[in-house]
Design a protein around this motif. Structure first.
Motif, PDB file in Angstrom:
ATOM      1  N   ASP A 189       0.761  -1.159  -0.050  1.00 39.70           N
ATOM      2  CA  ASP A 189       0.029  -0.317  -0.074  1.00 39.70           C
ATOM      3  C   ASP A 189       0.952   1.401  -0.167  1.00 39.70           C
ATOM      4  N   ILE A 191       3.626   4.398  -1.411  1.00 42.27           N
ATOM      5  CA  ILE A 191       3.567   5.031  -2.502  1.00 42.27           C
ATOM      6  C   ILE A 191       4.997   5.099  -3.337  1.00 42.27           C
ATOM      7  N   CYS A 214      -1.835  -3.849   1.808  1.00 42.59           N
ATOM      8  CA  CYS A 214      -3.207  -3.237   1.820  1.00 42.59           C
ATOM      9  C   CYS A 214      -4.167  -4.648   1.971  1.00 42.59           C
ATOM     10  N   SER A 277      -0.976   1.247  -5.352  1.00 43.47           N
ATOM     11  CA  SER A 277      -1.749   2.058  -4.608  1.00 43.47           C
ATOM     12  C   SER A 277      -2.489   2.958  -5.047  1.00 43.47           C
ATOM     13  N   GLY A 279      -2.393   6.100  -3.929  1.00 42.94           N
ATOM     14  CA  GLY A 279      -1.425   7.056  -3.819  1.00 42.94           C
ATOM     15  C   GLY A 279      -0.218   7.160  -4.738  1.00 42.94           C
ATOM     16  N   ASN A 301      -7.724   4.296  -3.330  1.00 42.39           N
ATOM     17  CA  ASN A 301      -7.495   4.539  -2.146  1.00 42.39           C
ATOM     18  C   ASN A 301      -6.618   5.902  -1.746  1.00 42.39           C
ATOM     19  N   TYR A 302      -6.426   6.208  -0.661  1.00 43.06           N
ATOM     20  CA  TYR A 302      -5.716   7.514  -0.407  1.00 43.06           C
ATOM     21  C   TYR A 302      -6.596   8.769  -0.773  1.00 43.06           C
TER      22      TYR A 302
END
Length: 333
Positions: A189, A191, A214, A277, A279, A301-302
Motif C-alpha cells: 500500500d 507510494i 493493503c 496503490s 497514492g 484509495n488514499y
C-alpha cells in the motif's frame, strides 16, 4: 396459425380458437402466481425474499465458484454504484460469473439477487445499516472486521478466493499474476516506487514496527497457512477494538497477522506495477506513463468520501457506470 385436435384443425382466428385462447389466459392468470420458482428465479414475491434470507454462504459459494475459485466483495447499499463500476471492469475480463457479493444489509441482498440471482448472500447478523461507513468510524470498523471470518469460512469450504474492495477497477485479468502455489497473495500500500522486478517477499516493517500491506486485494488458497493467517487476523482484530481514541480499521491487524506468521506461511507480494496503490497511480503521472500498459487493478484509495472517489475515477476515465451500465450483470442501479 392453427391448433390441431383429434377432430381436425381450429383456426385461432375463429370463434372456437379465440375461446380456447381466452380460457388458457384465464387459467394461467389464476394459477401462474402460485407456481413455486427455484431459488435462482429472482422473482420479487415474499417467498423469494425468504429464500434469499435463508441462502447460506456454502450454497452461494457452490453456485458461483468456477474451477474451485471465486471473487468476493463485501458491500452495503450506499456502495452499489461502486459495485457496479467494479463489475463492469470485471465483465470486460470475462470473470464476472465467479463473483459473489457479500451483502452487509438486506436491501443489498434483495436488490442484487433480483437483478442477478444467486450472486449475493448475507451472513448474519447484518451490521446496523444506520452506522456510518466513513473511514475511521466505528461503523466502518464493524463492517470491515467481519471480512476475515467470511474469507476463513470460504477457505474451510475448500475454495480459492480473491477479495477486492469495490473502489477498484480492473484493467486486465489479475489471475495471470497468481503464479505458483503460495498461501496468501497481497499488494503493497506504499507510494514509494519499487523496482520493476522487486522481491515478492513480505517487505520489512516500517516506522510503526509493522508492514504496510493493503487488506483490500487478497488472494488465498485453501491451505493450512492461509487459514492460519485469517485466524491470526481475527485474533488481532479482537485485541485492537475500535475506540474514539484509537479509530482502528482492519488493515493494521492484517499486517500484524502477516508479520507474526511470516516464516510459517508462504506469503507472496504481487508486483507493484500491476497493482499500484491509489497514492501512487493517481498522484505520480510520470510513473503511470512510464509503466503504461502494465497496470492490472487500480485501487481508488488514499482519498475518502463517495463524491471525491467518484470525481477522481471520472477524472481518470475510470468511472464506467454512466456510459457502460449495460455491461454490468446488474444493469443500471
Amino acid at each position: 396459425m392453427r391448433l390441431r385436435s383429434h377432430t381436425g384443425s381450429i383456426s385461432v382466428l375463429s370463434r372456437s380458437g379465440l375461446a380456447i385462447l381466452l380460457s388458457l389466459t384465464v387459467i394461467l392468470g389464476v394459477f401462474f402466481p402460485w407456481i413455486n420458482f427455484p431459488v435462482f428465479g429472482g422473482n420479487n414475491n415474499e417467498s423469494s425474499l425468504t429464500k434469499w434470507k435463508e441462502y447460506t454462504l456454502a450454497q452461494a459459494v457452490s453456485f458461483v465458484a468456477k474451477n474451485q475459485t471465486l471473487i468476493v466483495c463485501a458491500v452495503s447499499h450506499p456502495y452499489l454504484p461502486f459495485l457496479n463500476n467494479w463489475l463492469i471492469s470485471i465483465s470486460r475480463q470475462k470473470q464476472q460469473d465467479r463473483v459473489l457479493v457479500i451483502a452487509e444489509d438486506y436491501a443489498t441482498l434483495y436488490e442484487v439477487n433480483q437483478r442477478w440471482p444467486g450472486h449475493a448472500v448475507l451472513i448474519p447478523p447484518a451490521p446496523d445499516d444506520q452506522t456510518a461507513h466513513k473511514f475511521g468510524s466505528e461503523g466502518f470498523f464493524n463492517f470491515t472486521s467481519r471480512r476475515p471470518r467470511h474469507l476463513l469460512h470460504i477457505l474451510e469450504l475448500g475454495y480459492n478466493v480473491m477479495y477486492n474492495d469495490v473502489d477498484m477497477v480492473w484493467l486486465a485479468d489479475p489471475f495471470q499474476y497468481l503464479q505458483g502455489q503460495h498461501d496468501v497473495y497481497f499488494t503493497d500500500d506504499m507510494i514509494a516506487v519499487k523496482p520493476l522486478k522487486h522481491s515478492s517477499d513480505l517487505p520489512p516493517p516500517g516506522k510503526k514496527g509493522r508492514t504496510y500491506i493493503c487488506s483490500c486485494m487478497i488472494f488465498l488458497r485453501p491451505t493450512s497457512g492461509a487459514k492460519q493467517v485469517m485466524k491470526k487476523w481475527i485474533e488481532e482484530l479482537q485485541g485492537q477494538p475500535w475506540s474514539r481514541k484509537a479509530k482502528s480499521n482492519d488493515q493494521p491487524a492484517f499486517n500484524w497477522a502477516l508479520n507474526k506468521t511470516a516464516g510459517q506461511v508462504d506469503l507472496y507480494l504481487l508486483p507493484q506495477v500491476a497493482f499500484p496503490s491509489g497514492g501512487l497511480y493517481f498522484k505520480n503521472q510520470t510513473w503511470v506513463q512510464e509503466t503504461k500498459g502494465q497496470h492490472v487493478i487500480i485501487h481508488n484509495n488514499y482519498i475518502t468520501g463517495f463524491d471525491k472517489k467518484i470525481k477522481r475515477f471520472h477524472d481518470f476515465g475510470l468511472w464506467l457506470v454512466d456510459d457502460h451500465a449495460q455491461e454490468s450483470p446488474l444493469g443500471r442501479v
